[in-house]
Motif scaffolding. Structure first.
Motif, PDB file in Angstrom:
ATOM      1  N   MET A 119      -7.419   7.407  -1.205  1.00  0.00           N
ATOM      2  CA  MET A 119      -6.158   7.732  -1.854  1.00  0.00           C
ATOM      3  C   MET A 119      -5.989   9.240  -2.006  1.00  0.00           C
ATOM      4  O   MET A 119      -4.899   9.791  -1.800  1.00  0.00           O
ATOM      5  CB  MET A 119      -6.077   7.049  -3.218  1.00  0.00           C
ATOM      6  N   ARG A 120      -7.071   9.918  -2.335  1.00  0.00           N
ATOM      7  CA  ARG A 120      -7.005  11.374  -2.469  1.00  0.00           C
ATOM      8  C   ARG A 120      -6.664  12.028  -1.132  1.00  0.00           C
ATOM      9  O   ARG A 120      -5.868  12.967  -1.063  1.00  0.00           O
ATOM     10  CB  ARG A 120      -8.344  11.890  -2.997  1.00  0.00           C
ATOM     11  N   MET A 121      -7.255  11.516  -0.060  1.00  0.00           N
ATOM     12  CA  MET A 121      -6.985  12.047   1.269  1.00  0.00           C
ATOM     13  C   MET A 121      -5.528  11.822   1.667  1.00  0.00           C
ATOM     14  O   MET A 121      -4.851  12.731   2.149  1.00  0.00           O
ATOM     15  CB  MET A 121      -7.901  11.384   2.292  1.00  0.00           C
ATOM     16  N   VAL A 122      -5.049  10.603   1.491  1.00  0.00           N
ATOM     17  CA  VAL A 122      -3.696  10.293   1.954  1.00  0.00           C
ATOM     18  C   VAL A 122      -2.653  11.067   1.156  1.00  0.00           C
ATOM     19  O   VAL A 122      -1.624  11.491   1.694  1.00  0.00           O
ATOM     20  CB  VAL A 122      -3.450   8.767   1.924  1.00  0.00           C
ATOM     21  N   LEU A 149      -4.700  -1.870   4.373  1.00  0.00           N
ATOM     22  CA  LEU A 149      -3.440  -2.496   3.977  1.00  0.00           C
ATOM     23  C   LEU A 149      -3.158  -2.285   2.486  1.00  0.00           C
ATOM     24  O   LEU A 149      -2.023  -2.031   2.088  1.00  0.00           O
ATOM     25  CB  LEU A 149      -3.457  -3.984   4.316  1.00  0.00           C
ATOM     26  N   SER A 150      -4.202  -2.360   1.668  1.00  0.00           N
ATOM     27  CA  SER A 150      -4.028  -2.107   0.232  1.00  0.00           C
ATOM     28  C   SER A 150      -3.590  -0.666  -0.016  1.00  0.00           C
ATOM     29  O   SER A 150      -2.759  -0.396  -0.893  1.00  0.00           O
ATOM     30  CB  SER A 150      -5.333  -2.388  -0.515  1.00  0.00           C
ATOM     31  N   LEU A 151      -4.142   0.248   0.777  1.00  0.00           N
ATOM     32  CA  LEU A 151      -3.807   1.664   0.603  1.00  0.00           C
ATOM     33  C   LEU A 151      -2.343   1.936   0.932  1.00  0.00           C
ATOM     34  O   LEU A 151      -1.642   2.615   0.166  1.00  0.00           O
ATOM     35  CB  LEU A 151      -4.726   2.520   1.490  1.00  0.00           C
ATOM     36  N   VAL A 152      -1.854   1.416   2.051  1.00  0.00           N
ATOM     37  CA  VAL A 152      -0.456   1.699   2.410  1.00  0.00           C
ATOM     38  C   VAL A 152       0.511   1.010   1.446  1.00  0.00           C
ATOM     39  O   VAL A 152       1.593   1.539   1.162  1.00  0.00           O
ATOM     40  CB  VAL A 152      -0.151   1.309   3.876  1.00  0.00           C
ATOM     41  N   ARG A 153       0.123  -0.152   0.944  1.00  0.00           N
ATOM     42  CA  ARG A 153       0.981  -0.807  -0.056  1.00  0.00           C
ATOM     43  C   ARG A 153       1.044   0.021  -1.330  1.00  0.00           C
ATOM     44  O   ARG A 153       2.112   0.162  -1.945  1.00  0.00           O
ATOM     45  CB  ARG A 153       0.455  -2.211  -0.354  1.00  0.00           C
ATOM     46  N   ALA A 154      -0.102   0.574  -1.752  1.00  0.00           N
ATOM     47  CA  ALA A 154      -0.134   1.403  -2.957  1.00  0.00           C
ATOM     48  C   ALA A 154       0.738   2.643  -2.800  1.00  0.00           C
ATOM     49  O   ALA A 154       1.308   3.140  -3.777  1.00  0.00           O
ATOM     50  CB  ALA A 154      -1.571   1.806  -3.280  1.00  0.00           C
ATOM     51  N   CYS A 155       0.864   3.131  -1.559  1.00  0.00           N
ATOM     52  CA  CYS A 155       1.691   4.309  -1.289  1.00  0.00           C
ATOM     53  C   CYS A 155       3.141   3.942  -0.986  1.00  0.00           C
ATOM     54  O   CYS A 155       3.931   4.819  -0.605  1.00  0.00           O
ATOM     55  CB  CYS A 155       1.099   5.104  -0.126  1.00  0.00           C
ATOM     56  N   GLU A 177      -0.389  -4.486  12.678  1.00  0.00           N
ATOM     57  CA  GLU A 177       0.726  -4.192  11.782  1.00  0.00           C
ATOM     58  C   GLU A 177       1.043  -2.700  11.834  1.00  0.00           C
ATOM     59  O   GLU A 177       0.129  -1.875  11.882  1.00  0.00           O
ATOM     60  CB  GLU A 177       0.393  -4.598  10.344  1.00  0.00           C
ATOM     61  N   VAL A 178       2.325  -2.378  11.824  1.00  0.00           N
ATOM     62  CA  VAL A 178       2.762  -0.984  11.782  1.00  0.00           C
ATOM     63  C   VAL A 178       3.490  -0.755  10.463  1.00  0.00           C
ATOM     64  O   VAL A 178       4.508  -1.403  10.188  1.00  0.00           O
ATOM     65  CB  VAL A 178       3.688  -0.632  12.965  1.00  0.00           C
ATOM     66  N   TRP A 179       2.951   0.141   9.654  1.00  0.00           N
ATOM     67  CA  TRP A 179       3.543   0.500   8.372  1.00  0.00           C
ATOM     68  C   TRP A 179       4.031   1.939   8.455  1.00  0.00           C
ATOM     69  O   TRP A 179       3.448   2.757   9.171  1.00  0.00           O
ATOM     70  CB  TRP A 179       2.516   0.355   7.244  1.00  0.00           C
ATOM     71  N   GLY A 180       5.089   2.259   7.727  1.00  0.00           N
ATOM     72  CA  GLY A 180       5.600   3.618   7.820  1.00  0.00           C
ATOM     73  C   GLY A 180       6.531   3.999   6.686  1.00  0.00           C
ATOM     74  O   GLY A 180       6.871   3.192   5.818  1.00  0.00           O
ATOM     75  N   CYS A 181       6.930   5.265   6.725  1.00  0.00           N
ATOM     76  CA  CYS A 181       7.887   5.789   5.758  1.00  0.00           C
ATOM     77  C   CYS A 181       8.541   7.033   6.325  1.00  0.00           C
ATOM     78  O   CYS A 181       7.982   7.722   7.183  1.00  0.00           O
ATOM     79  CB  CYS A 181       7.215   6.118   4.421  1.00  0.00           C
ATOM     80  N   ARG A 182       9.753   7.291   5.847  1.00  0.00           N
ATOM     81  CA  ARG A 182      10.423   8.557   6.120  1.00  0.00           C
ATOM     82  C   ARG A 182      10.046   9.527   5.007  1.00  0.00           C
ATOM     83  O   ARG A 182      10.123   9.184   3.821  1.00  0.00           O
ATOM     84  CB  ARG A 182      11.936   8.356   6.143  1.00  0.00           C
ATOM     85  N   HIS A 191       8.195   7.843  -5.917  1.00  0.00           N
ATOM     86  CA  HIS A 191       6.987   7.045  -6.132  1.00  0.00           C
ATOM     87  C   HIS A 191       5.740   7.899  -5.935  1.00  0.00           C
ATOM     88  O   HIS A 191       4.794   7.821  -6.735  1.00  0.00           O
ATOM     89  CB  HIS A 191       6.956   5.863  -5.170  1.00  0.00           C
ATOM     90  N   MET A 192       5.697   8.726  -4.875  1.00  0.00           N
ATOM     91  CA  MET A 192       4.517   9.540  -4.608  1.00  0.00           C
ATOM     92  C   MET A 192       4.305  10.588  -5.699  1.00  0.00           C
ATOM     93  O   MET A 192       3.161  10.926  -6.030  1.00  0.00           O
ATOM     94  CB  MET A 192       4.627  10.197  -3.241  1.00  0.00           C
ATOM     95  N   THR A 193       5.391  11.096  -6.271  1.00  0.00           N
ATOM     96  CA  THR A 193       5.258  12.039  -7.386  1.00  0.00           C
ATOM     97  C   THR A 193       4.598  11.354  -8.576  1.00  0.00           C
ATOM     98  O   THR A 193       3.674  11.902  -9.201  1.00  0.00           O
ATOM     99  CB  THR A 193       6.638  12.591  -7.797  1.00  0.00           C
ATOM    100  N   ARG A 194       5.032  10.131  -8.885  1.00  0.00           N
ATOM    101  CA  ARG A 194       4.414   9.380  -9.980  1.00  0.00           C
ATOM    102  C   ARG A 194       2.953   9.065  -9.662  1.00  0.00           C
ATOM    103  O   ARG A 194       2.079   9.152 -10.536  1.00  0.00           O
ATOM    104  CB  ARG A 194       5.188   8.079 -10.237  1.00  0.00           C
ATOM    105  N   LEU A 195       2.699   8.709  -8.416  1.00  0.00           N
ATOM    106  CA  LEU A 195       1.333   8.375  -8.007  1.00  0.00           C
ATOM    107  C   LEU A 195       0.421   9.591  -8.128  1.00  0.00           C
ATOM    108  O   LEU A 195      -0.719   9.487  -8.595  1.00  0.00           O
ATOM    109  CB  LEU A 195       1.342   7.863  -6.562  1.00  0.00           C
ATOM    110  N   ASP A 196       0.923  10.762  -7.728  1.00  0.00           N
ATOM    111  CA  ASP A 196       0.150  11.999  -7.846  1.00  0.00           C
ATOM    112  C   ASP A 196      -0.220  12.282  -9.298  1.00  0.00           C
ATOM    113  O   ASP A 196      -1.364  12.627  -9.611  1.00  0.00           O
ATOM    114  CB  ASP A 196       0.945  13.180  -7.286  1.00  0.00           C
ATOM    115  N   ARG A 197       0.754  12.136 -10.167  1.00  0.00           N
ATOM    116  CA  ARG A 197       0.502  12.409 -11.585  1.00  0.00           C
ATOM    117  C   ARG A 197      -0.522  11.438 -12.155  1.00  0.00           C
ATOM    118  O   ARG A 197      -1.424  11.836 -12.914  1.00  0.00           O
ATOM    119  CB  ARG A 197       1.816  12.322 -12.368  1.00  0.00           C
ATOM    120  N   ARG A 198      -0.380  10.173 -11.792  1.00  0.00           N
ATOM    121  CA  ARG A 198      -1.313   9.154 -12.310  1.00  0.00           C
ATOM    122  C   ARG A 198      -2.730   9.440 -11.838  1.00  0.00           C
ATOM    123  O   ARG A 198      -3.680   9.422 -12.642  1.00  0.00           O
ATOM    124  CB  ARG A 198      -0.873   7.769 -11.850  1.00  0.00           C
TER     125      ARG A 198
END
Length: 231
Positions: A119-122, A149-155, A177-182, A191-198
């Motif tokens: 998680m820290r790396m991603v 798969l758990s990691l990409v779902r968490a992100c 499976e191909v997972w992605g985001c813009r 979401h990533m800002t909240r995740l970073d803070r947490r």
């Protein structure tokens, strides 16, 4: 992407992640990086290849990344040895037309599974990849790789494709499976800002718990050194 499920009990004791260093990979890291990669091959059903890689192949990946602007990052221990690495490159399909669409690779040493390093790396990758010209990130994951798969779902990445039973892994069939985001998606960015803070709070709390233990160990070592030798 692979964080590979460990074959033995991983991270059996709390790992000190506070002293790790995030940096770009060097050619001299190749032996360490390919050893980490080959652990996922040995795990079976978690790596996109069937055979171990070589240090020469890893050096070629690092060199190609420098030429094309495709970064290879490492998380290194205090002695400089990498314990995890990540790579972002353009997807293989139409690499010129899709040069801003990244394919993320992520590998963590088996001894550090369960420590929060993935998680820290991603999080580090997502903060830096736009400066290399990427506006979209994809992760190509074997359906059996539950950790990734758990990691990409968490992100909060989205599953953009499911190709059933297309991977022939030594006679065993797996989904791809191909997972992605813009990277400019406002909802994902929030979401990533909240995740970073947490995770920043969790890392600070972990550091606070580890600091007394380190201090106690240093005190014991000092006291032992001060004991007179027996005649």
């Amino acid at each position: 992407m692979s964080t590979s499920t460990p074959t033995r009990s991983a991270a059996q004791s709390p790992q000190d992640v506070t002293s790790l260093m995030w940096r770009q990979a060097r050619a001299s890291d190749a032996e360490h990086l390919i050893r980490i990669y080959n652990e996922s091959v040995a795990g079976g059903g978690h790596s996109p290849t069937l055979a171990n890689g070589t240090a020469q192949e890893m050096q070629a990946i690092i060199a190609q990344g420098r030429r094309k602007g495709w970064p290879v990052w490492v998380m290194a221990a205090p002695d400089g040895a990498p314990i995890a690495w990540a790579h972002m490159r353009a997807i293989v399909w139409a690499p010129e037309a899709c040069r801003s669409v990244g394919d993320l690779w992520l590998y963590v040493a088996e001894a550090w599974h369960g420590s929060g390093i993935a998680m820290r790396m991603v999080r580090g990758v997502f903060k830096e990849c736009r400066r290399y010209g990427f506006d979209t990130v994809t992760c190509w994951i074997l359906g059996s790789n539950r950790r990734s798969l758990s990691l990409v779902r968490a992100c909060r990445l989205e599953r953009w494709a499911l190709m059933p039973a297309v991977v022939d892994y030594g006679g065993l069939r797996f989904d791809l499976e191909v997972w992605g985001c813009r990277l400019d998606d406002p909802a994902w960015l929030a979401h990533m800002t909240r995740l970073d803070r947490r995770h920043a709070r969790l890392e600070r709390a972990r550091e606070a718990r580890l600091t007394p233990a380190v201090a106690d160990a240093a005190t014991i070592a000092t006291a032992s050194a001060a004991q007179p030798a027996l005649a």
